[in-house]
Design a protein around this motif. Structure first.
Motif, short mmCIF file in Angstrom:
data_model
loop_
_atom_site.label_atom_id
_atom_site.label_comp_id
_atom_site.label_asym_id
_atom_site.label_seq_id
_atom_site.Cartn_x
_atom_site.Cartn_y
_atom_site.Cartn_z
N ALA A 1 42.92 38.96 41.90
CA ALA A 1 42.74 38.58 43.30
C ALA A 1 41.33 38.95 43.78
O ALA A 1 40.67 38.17 44.47
CB ALA A 1 43.79 39.24 44.17
N ALA A 2 40.86 40.13 43.38
CA ALA A 2 39.51 40.56 43.78
C ALA A 2 38.43 39.67 43.17
O ALA A 2 37.35 39.52 43.74
CB ALA A 2 39.28 42.02 43.37
N GLN A 3 38.74 39.06 42.03
CA GLN A 3 37.79 38.16 41.37
C GLN A 3 37.94 36.71 41.85
O GLN A 3 37.22 35.83 41.40
CB GLN A 3 37.97 38.21 39.85
N GLY A 4 38.93 36.47 42.71
CA GLY A 4 39.09 35.16 43.31
C GLY A 4 39.95 34.19 42.52
O GLY A 4 39.84 32.98 42.70
N PHE A 5 40.82 34.70 41.66
CA PHE A 5 41.73 33.79 40.96
C PHE A 5 43.13 34.36 40.92
O PHE A 5 43.33 35.56 41.07
CB PHE A 5 41.22 33.45 39.54
N ASP A 6 44.08 33.47 40.77
CA ASP A 6 45.48 33.87 40.69
C ASP A 6 45.86 34.15 39.25
O ASP A 6 45.38 33.49 38.32
CB ASP A 6 46.40 32.77 41.24
N LEU A 7 46.73 35.10 39.07
CA LEU A 7 47.25 35.44 37.75
C LEU A 7 48.75 35.20 37.78
O LEU A 7 49.43 35.68 38.70
CB LEU A 7 46.95 36.92 37.45
N PRO A 8 49.29 34.45 36.82
CA PRO A 8 50.73 34.22 36.84
C PRO A 8 51.49 35.52 36.56
O PRO A 8 50.94 36.46 35.97
CB PRO A 8 50.94 33.21 35.70
N ASP A 9 52.74 35.57 37.00
CA ASP A 9 53.56 36.76 36.75
C ASP A 9 53.78 36.95 35.25
O ASP A 9 53.77 38.07 34.76
CB ASP A 9 54.91 36.64 37.47
N THR A 10 54.02 35.85 34.53
CA THR A 10 54.17 35.91 33.07
C THR A 10 52.82 35.54 32.47
O THR A 10 52.34 34.42 32.65
CB THR A 10 55.26 34.93 32.58
N ILE A 11 52.20 36.50 31.76
CA ILE A 11 50.87 36.26 31.22
C ILE A 11 50.89 35.86 29.74
O ILE A 11 49.92 35.29 29.25
CB ILE A 11 49.95 37.47 31.44
N ILE A 12 51.97 36.16 29.05
CA ILE A 12 52.14 35.76 27.65
C ILE A 12 53.60 35.41 27.47
O ILE A 12 54.48 36.09 28.00
CB ILE A 12 51.74 36.89 26.67
N ASP A 13 53.88 34.35 26.70
CA ASP A 13 55.27 34.03 26.41
C ASP A 13 55.41 33.63 24.95
O ASP A 13 54.42 33.48 24.24
CB ASP A 13 55.82 32.94 27.34
N GLY A 14 56.66 33.51 24.51
CA GLY A 14 56.92 33.14 23.13
C GLY A 14 58.38 33.29 22.80
O GLY A 14 59.23 33.44 23.69
N GLU A 15 58.65 33.27 21.50
CA GLU A 15 60.02 33.34 21.00
C GLU A 15 60.05 34.20 19.75
O GLU A 15 59.14 34.14 18.91
CB GLU A 15 60.50 31.93 20.67
N VAL A 16 61.09 34.99 19.62
CA VAL A 16 61.28 35.80 18.41
C VAL A 16 61.75 34.88 17.28
O VAL A 16 62.68 34.09 17.47
CB VAL A 16 62.31 36.93 18.66
N ILE A 17 61.08 34.97 16.14
CA ILE A 17 61.44 34.17 14.98
C ILE A 17 62.24 35.00 13.98
O ILE A 17 63.26 34.56 13.46
CB ILE A 17 60.18 33.59 14.30
N GLU A 18 61.75 36.21 13.72
CA GLU A 18 62.38 37.13 12.77
C GLU A 18 62.40 38.51 13.39
O GLU A 18 61.43 38.92 14.04
CB GLU A 18 61.51 37.24 11.51
N CYS A 19 63.47 39.25 13.14
CA CYS A 19 63.56 40.61 13.68
C CYS A 19 64.29 41.48 12.67
O CYS A 19 65.47 41.28 12.42
CB CYS A 19 64.31 40.57 15.02
N ASP A 20 63.56 42.43 12.09
CA ASP A 20 64.12 43.37 11.11
C ASP A 20 63.68 44.78 11.49
O ASP A 20 62.74 45.33 10.92
CB ASP A 20 63.63 42.99 9.70
#
Length: 172
Positions: free
Chosen positions: A65-84
């Protein structure tokens, strides 16, 4: 290694004096992952097909905001492919905080945690980021000596190591 490979696959390694379970928690638990690097909590649904997202912190929103731009609430997204747990996590990953990176395809991120045979109590954490078709993202996450782009993955992993070994992050 060709130039194309260097820009489309980035591999980072760090050795951490911590148990695999602690490293896993530092990566996947928002109470931990919100304490180092950019202090943006990351949330994982730890199963194949599960969701992943990182939320903008209050400080990040205020800076934007101080730099004059909006930042979305979610800044990174994705999906789990493998989990061990606590050895391997594979996910897709897309940075949404910049319109250029948000327009690129999902990339693939792999965390591998291995106990060393020669140093009891020390684990090697390897992060592999496959960035095919995502040159802006590759630039954003690349590590640079001068700290451009926030220092990238090497800086993030170094801060994770510092937190686990000392109890405080760089900024803490």
């Amino acid at each position: 290694m060709t130039t194309e490979t260097a820009t489309t696959t980035q591999v980072y390694r760090v050795w951490i004096k911590a148990a695999p379970e602690r490293i896993w928690a530092a990566i996947t638990d928002p109470e931990w992952n919100g304490r180092y690097a950019y202090q943006a909590q990351s949330f994982f649904e730890l199963k194949p097909g599960g969701s992943f997202h990182a939320a903008a912190s209050k400080d990040m929103k205020e800076y934007a905001a101080a730099q004059g731009f909006d930042l979305p609430d979610t800044i990174i997204d994705g999906e789990v492919i493998e989990c061990d747990p606590p050895r391997r996590l594979v996910q897709t990953w897309r940075m949404l905080m910049d319109p250029t990176t948000a327009a690129e395809p999902f990339t693939r991120l792999t965390y591998e945690i291995e106990e060393t045979k020669t140093q009891p109590g020390v684990c090697r954490l390897t992060l592999t980021h496959e960035l095919t078709g995502a040159p802006a993202t590759a630039t954003m996450v690349a590590s640079t000596e001068d700290g451009a782009a926030g220092g990238g993955w090497a800086w993030i992993l170094s801060d994770l190591k510092t937190l686990l070994e000392t109890g405080a992050p760089f900024a803490g």
